[in-house]
Design a protein around this motif. Structure first.
Motif, PDB file in Angstrom:
ATOM      1  N   TYR A   1       0.836  -1.194   0.000  1.00  0.00           N
ATOM      2  CA  TYR A   1       0.000   0.000   0.000  1.00  0.00           C
ATOM      3  C   TYR A   1       0.875   1.250   0.000  1.00  0.00           C
ATOM      4  O   TYR A   1       1.914   1.289   0.649  1.00  0.00           O
ATOM      5  N   ARG A   2       0.430   2.244  -0.740  1.00  0.00           N
ATOM      6  CA  ARG A   2       1.089   3.562  -0.770  1.00  0.00           C
ATOM      7  C   ARG A   2       2.592   3.417  -0.959  1.00  0.00           C
ATOM      8  O   ARG A   2       3.394   3.647  -0.064  1.00  0.00           O
ATOM      9  N   GLN A   3       2.985   3.063  -2.173  1.00  0.00           N
ATOM     10  CA  GLN A   3       4.376   2.732  -2.443  1.00  0.00           C
ATOM     11  C   GLN A   3       5.292   3.954  -2.436  1.00  0.00           C
ATOM     12  O   GLN A   3       6.455   3.852  -2.081  1.00  0.00           O
ATOM     13  N   ARG A   4       4.772   5.094  -2.838  1.00  0.00           N
ATOM     14  CA  ARG A   4       5.616   6.283  -2.989  1.00  0.00           C
ATOM     15  C   ARG A   4       5.333   7.272  -1.870  1.00  0.00           C
ATOM     16  O   ARG A   4       4.183   7.569  -1.561  1.00  0.00           O
ATOM     17  N   MET A   5       6.398   7.772  -1.253  1.00  0.00           N
ATOM     18  CA  MET A   5       6.280   8.730  -0.161  1.00  0.00           C
ATOM     19  C   MET A   5       6.637  10.132  -0.647  1.00  0.00           C
ATOM     20  O   MET A   5       7.428  10.290  -1.564  1.00  0.00           O
ATOM     21  N   ASP A   6       6.064  11.133   0.015  1.00  0.00           N
ATOM     22  CA  ASP A   6       6.314  12.505  -0.428  1.00  0.00           C
ATOM     23  C   ASP A   6       7.763  12.918  -0.209  1.00  0.00           C
ATOM     24  O   ASP A   6       8.418  13.441  -1.109  1.00  0.00           O
ATOM     25  N   PHE A   7       8.299  12.678   1.009  1.00  0.00           N
ATOM     26  CA  PHE A   7       9.668  13.084   1.312  1.00  0.00           C
ATOM     27  C   PHE A   7      10.318  12.079   2.254  1.00  0.00           C
ATOM     28  O   PHE A   7       9.641  11.468   3.086  1.00  0.00           O
ATOM     29  N   LEU A   8      11.634  11.950   2.121  1.00  0.00           N
ATOM     30  CA  LEU A   8      12.416  11.105   3.021  1.00  0.00           C
ATOM     31  C   LEU A   8      13.671  11.856   3.445  1.00  0.00           C
ATOM     32  O   LEU A   8      14.334  12.509   2.629  1.00  0.00           O
ATOM     33  N   LEU A   9      14.008  11.765   4.725  1.00  0.00           N
ATOM     34  CA  LEU A   9      15.266  12.291   5.265  1.00  0.00           C
ATOM     35  C   LEU A   9      16.031  11.129   5.885  1.00  0.00           C
ATOM     36  O   LEU A   9      15.469  10.363   6.686  1.00  0.00           O
ATOM     37  N   LEU A  10      17.301  10.977   5.530  1.00  0.00           N
ATOM     38  CA  LEU A  10      18.190  10.006   6.166  1.00  0.00           C
ATOM     39  C   LEU A  10      19.083  10.810   7.113  1.00  0.00           C
ATOM     40  O   LEU A  10      20.063  11.412   6.704  1.00  0.00           O
ATOM     41  N   ALA A  11      18.711  10.829   8.375  1.00  0.00           N
ATOM     42  CA  ALA A  11      19.258  11.776   9.341  1.00  0.00           C
ATOM     43  C   ALA A  11      20.620  11.348   9.875  1.00  0.00           C
ATOM     44  O   ALA A  11      21.008  10.177   9.761  1.00  0.00           O
ATOM     45  N   PRO A  12      21.367  12.287  10.492  1.00  0.00           N
ATOM     46  CA  PRO A  12      22.702  11.978  11.020  1.00  0.00           C
ATOM     47  C   PRO A  12      22.714  10.905  12.100  1.00  0.00           C
ATOM     48  O   PRO A  12      23.725  10.247  12.296  1.00  0.00           O
ATOM     49  N   ASP A  13      21.600  10.746  12.829  1.00  0.00           N
ATOM     50  CA  ASP A  13      21.565   9.714  13.867  1.00  0.00           C
ATOM     51  C   ASP A  13      21.048   8.377  13.336  1.00  0.00           C
ATOM     52  O   ASP A  13      20.662   7.503  14.093  1.00  0.00           O
ATOM     53  N   ARG A  14      21.010   8.257  11.994  1.00  0.00           N
ATOM     54  CA  ARG A  14      20.585   7.042  11.291  1.00  0.00           C
ATOM     55  C   ARG A  14      19.085   6.816  11.323  1.00  0.00           C
ATOM     56  O   ARG A  14      18.617   5.737  10.990  1.00  0.00           O
ATOM     57  N   SER A  15      18.329   7.808  11.728  1.00  0.00           N
ATOM     58  CA  SER A  15      16.876   7.708  11.627  1.00  0.00           C
ATOM     59  C   SER A  15      16.459   7.865  10.175  1.00  0.00           C
ATOM     60  O   SER A  15      17.110   8.573   9.397  1.00  0.00           O
TER      61      SER A  15
END
Length: 374
Positions: A277-291
């Motif tokens: 379900y809902r394959q595409r996301m609006d935005f993604l951040l790969l943060a410095p703390d690995r989140s």
């Protein structure tokens, strides 16, 4: 992993340790079957550090010689490139000879000082050692947190238009390849650094693959323009304005229109499996703390069905509980998998003060997910 894992001894009666050249050379082509790349990188760094310090001081205790030290250097570089830390820039390749450490230290005023030679090796290998120690600490912490499982392999983003068709070129190694409609998205496959994915790293990737003759600022502008066609314009503009500030290139990159899941079938083909379900996301951040942080901007289509226009041409929507239930069920699944999800209603962003709302949110988010301190 101990450095002596790379050596074997003949009869065990005082014969010198011999480098297992075949084992070391195999590291250039892939990870060891018995140890992680991180363990190998730490061991090779320590081996090179100790041997060059020994050569530059009393000359005793070395494991390597002029013939095999370049073999170890090449393996060391290959392993580091897989892990992402910057490999050291060696100004010499052997202990002695025209390209040796001895020639280098005599030419650079270190002949009368063992400490100067130790400092030289520290300057070359110290940053690598420190980066590996940071990564080791992060790996240790990850075992005791509930962050996302698995490792980063690729990023399909800036999706715009027809869904790309993807095949597994190598199903054993999980190597994906876009075979049709590659022009409707971008694919990032460079190694992920110790501390997420920064705008500077994204620009370097874009520069290498799309604008090799451009400087960093020009390439950054080209990459931004390629991302600036998404519907969520206000989110993109508000966050990316930070790139122009001091230190902005080292902020986490805001990645739009990301395929977080991928079903190879489509509604148009009549074969969509609906397994994802809902394959595409609006935005993604790969943060410095690995989140891994997902940001969604929800229009009414996320939870409603469009009605036919009335006699006055006005379009209305009817809330559909099933759509809302599917959305929150997917949110739960992602959270349990270790992702963070933040949702904005389209209404609140189009209302007065929407930009200020986003600016404050991003300030708080970046503060929350800073690079961990040692």
């Amino acid at each position: 992993m101990d450095v002596l894992a790379f050596f074997s001894s003949g009869d065990g009666w005082g014969r010198p340790w011999v480098l297992d050249v075949e084992l070391v050379e195999s590291l250039r082509f892939g990870p060891s079957a018995n140890c992680t790349d991180l363990d190998v990188a730490i061991a090779l760094t320590r081996l090179l550090y100790d041997d060059f310090v020994a050569h530059g001081t009393n000359g005793q205790g070395r494991h390597l010689d002029d013939e095999n030290v370049p073999v170890v250097m090449k393996a060391h570089r290959a392993v580091l490139e897989r892990l992402a830390p910057e490999p050291p820039d060696w100004p010499f390749r052997t202990f002695d000879g025209p390209r040796g450490f001895g020639t280098y230290w005599r030419a650079n005023g270190m002949s009368g000082s063992w400490q100067a030679r130790r400092d030289c090796i520290e300057q070359i290998l110290g940053p690598t050692r420190d980066a590996l120690e940071d990564l080791q600490e992060l790996e240790y912490e990850r075992r005791f947190t509930k962050g996302p499982s698995g490792s980063f392999k690729n990023l399909i983003f800036a999706a715009n238009g027809v869904k790309p068709e993807i095949v597994l070129r190598d199903a054993v190694n999980n190597e994906a390849e876009i075979v049709r409609h590659a022009d409707t998205c971008l694919v990032f496959t460079d190694p992920l650094s110790l501390h997420g994915l920064t705008w500077r790293q994204m620009v370097a990737w874009w520069q290498k693959n799309h604008q090799p003759d451009a400087d960093e600022r020009t390439a950054a502008n080209g990459l931004y323009r390629s991302l600036d066609s998404v519907p969520e314009q206000l989110v993109m503009r508000t966050y990316c304005a930070r790139y122009a500030e001091e230190g902005g290139f080292d902020l986490p990159a805001l990645i739009p229109q990301v395929y977080l899941h991928y079903d190879p079938y489509t509604c148009r083909s009549g074969k969509q499996s609906w397994a994802l379900y809902r394959q595409r996301m609006d935005f993604l951040l790969l943060a410095p703390d690995r989140s891994r942080i997902v940001i969604e901007v929800d229009g009414v289509q996320y939870y409603g069905r469009k009605n036919p226009p009335n006699e006055h041409g006005k379009v209305t929507w009817t809330a559909v509980p099933r759509l809302y239930a599917e959305m929150v069920a997917e949110d739960r699944r992602l959270r349990l998998a270790g992702y963070e999800i933040y949702r904005f209603g389209g209404y609140e962003l189009t209302a007065p003060g929407g930009e200020q709302l986003l600016a404050g949110f991003f300030t708080s988010l970046l503060t929350r997910h800073q690079k961990p301190t040692p």
